[in-house]
Design a protein around this motif. Sequence first.
Motif: not given
Lengths: 321, 321
Positions: B258-281
């Motif tokens: 459901q998206g609510y499990s607590a994380e510790t020191s989790g990752g960054l959730l980042i918004a990117f332009p569609r065409e640049q997201a894969a390159s970032f990954c």
Amino acid sequence: MLFIFVGVGMDCSVTPLKHGGLSLVQTTDFFYPLVDDPYIQGKIAAANVLSDMYALGVTECDNMLMLLGVPQKFTEEERDTVVPLIISGFKDAAREAGTSITGGQTVINPWCIIGGVATSAVLPNEIIPPHAEAGNVLVLTKPLGTQVAVNARQWKDQNTERYKRLINSKLVTPEDIERAYQEASYNMAHLNKQAASLMRHYNARGATDVTGFGILGHAKNLAKYQPNNVKFVIHNLPVIAKMAAIAKSADKLFQLLQGYSAETSGGLLIAFPREQAASFCRALESSDGNPAWIIGVVDNGERTAVMNAKPRVIEVVTKIT
Amino acid sequence: MLFIFVGVGMDCSVTPLKHGGLSLVQTTDFFYPLVDDPYIQGKIAAANVLSDMYALGVTECDNMLMLLGVPQKFTEEERDTVVPLIISGFKDAAREAGTSITGGQTVINPWCIIGGVATSAVLPNEIIPPHAEAGNVLVLTKPLGTQVAVNARQWKDQNTERYKRLINSKLVTPEDIERAYQEASYNMAHLNKQAASLMRHYNARGATDVTGFGILGHAKNLAKYQPNNVKFVIHNLPVIAKMAAIAKSADKLFQLLQGYSAETSGGLLIAFPREQAASFCRALESSDGNPAWIIGVVDNGERTAVMNAKPRVIEVVTKIT
């Protein structure tokens, strides 16, 4: 700030920044409540955090964070009553200091925790470094004995055997204990800001704030960081009225007259040129409403501090009753 | 940084300074240990504190303070063994981040507390503000499921009824649980620094770090602070292998899917332009050695975030065994 493991000596960390020749002055403190009024406790916590910064002569705090541990045993009602009062006290003290709280962290903890972080970006000349010289004198801006007063009040509340013996001994009355507790609360919640802002004007030669190590412990620490070969000698101990008597009667519990009774949010211990110390004390009293005392001298020596074998106790009688 | 009472929304506080057009970026976090290796726990604490700063695209931390609560039940030997390891892990992570620890505070507490403060003075253009647009996509830089993995490992250690049922169900093996725990430890101790430093290059449009509120909780918070009318829709959930199965079997204990499990020191959730997201990954994986995933899209909407009713779970298999 007292960090026994990582090992940082002075009251604040001072870190050069990559921008504009500035340095970051930072300090953090958190501890457990010692007075029963949550609002006053919040003020004490903020005053205690800021005090480390004031000891460097830095009077403007750019930002504060707040640290809170909410007792796990609190009912919802207790939490909703007590926590806003703590925060309100912390915020009001921050406002009085001319700064604000922009964040922090809250956890659930077995014990209540209150503390914060104070940060300022300053130019090098905004910091007053330790540079005492033989012939200087030492000034203290709040009376000692907060721990004795807080403990005695607790004995009274709990009507302990120690309290009964104390009252029977006629050394103090219940009213003395109550008044000392109020005086301690007032002093702990009082900001060292005005003292800090007058330091430069009266040519202060470095300062520290008096907290957990007691007056002599902090004097030794300030002596250790001096560039000159100096020794601090403490002759006078301004103490909240009657607390010296309690400390004496409590055998080795407090070490107040030896200089090692812990203080919370204590005063600034400041070295001044002899001819300017009295003027500082007068200026502080007239602007801040609180006395300050010349408590010792700076001699030549090996960067240490000592206590006169028979220090003169100045009984500080409250004005707040 | 999560401060429920004073009420600050974004991951760090950002305070304009009186000098040089700079702003102070600050965050604090402290919490309780969740892994049994004190050195790794120290690294996790530092990574977790720094993560708030990295979420703003700020990659250089000027200074850190450390906060420690030493358990009152520790023997002297336990203290002298465990505490230096925690500090060592914290310091090593700080060094890896290119910063250092200049102070802090240590108290005795019923529970062990580990945390810190991270501060940077930056020019306004060093911060990447939230400015996502419809058509952007969402990237996550660490797998979810740290809380599930840490809990499952604890059930295993204590051989609880729940653990026995889990193993009998054949959903997971003891080895799966051990591997997931190691993967979680590795990820929690891993700095988001590299991800932060690539954000600007790939034209990131704002980010948050995923911690106590879970992926959807933090997505909602990031959505709330957007200048544009956007909605985040999460379709994919990269999860440490087998942890989704455990979460499903544990009924409502975790709320992972459901998206609510607590994380510790989790990752960054980042918004990117569609065409640049894969390159970032790709760039992150090649420089950092860790994958990142496109997990959702930015639509038009009322500054909120929603989860696909049947999110696709990506089983993330560790490379660290």
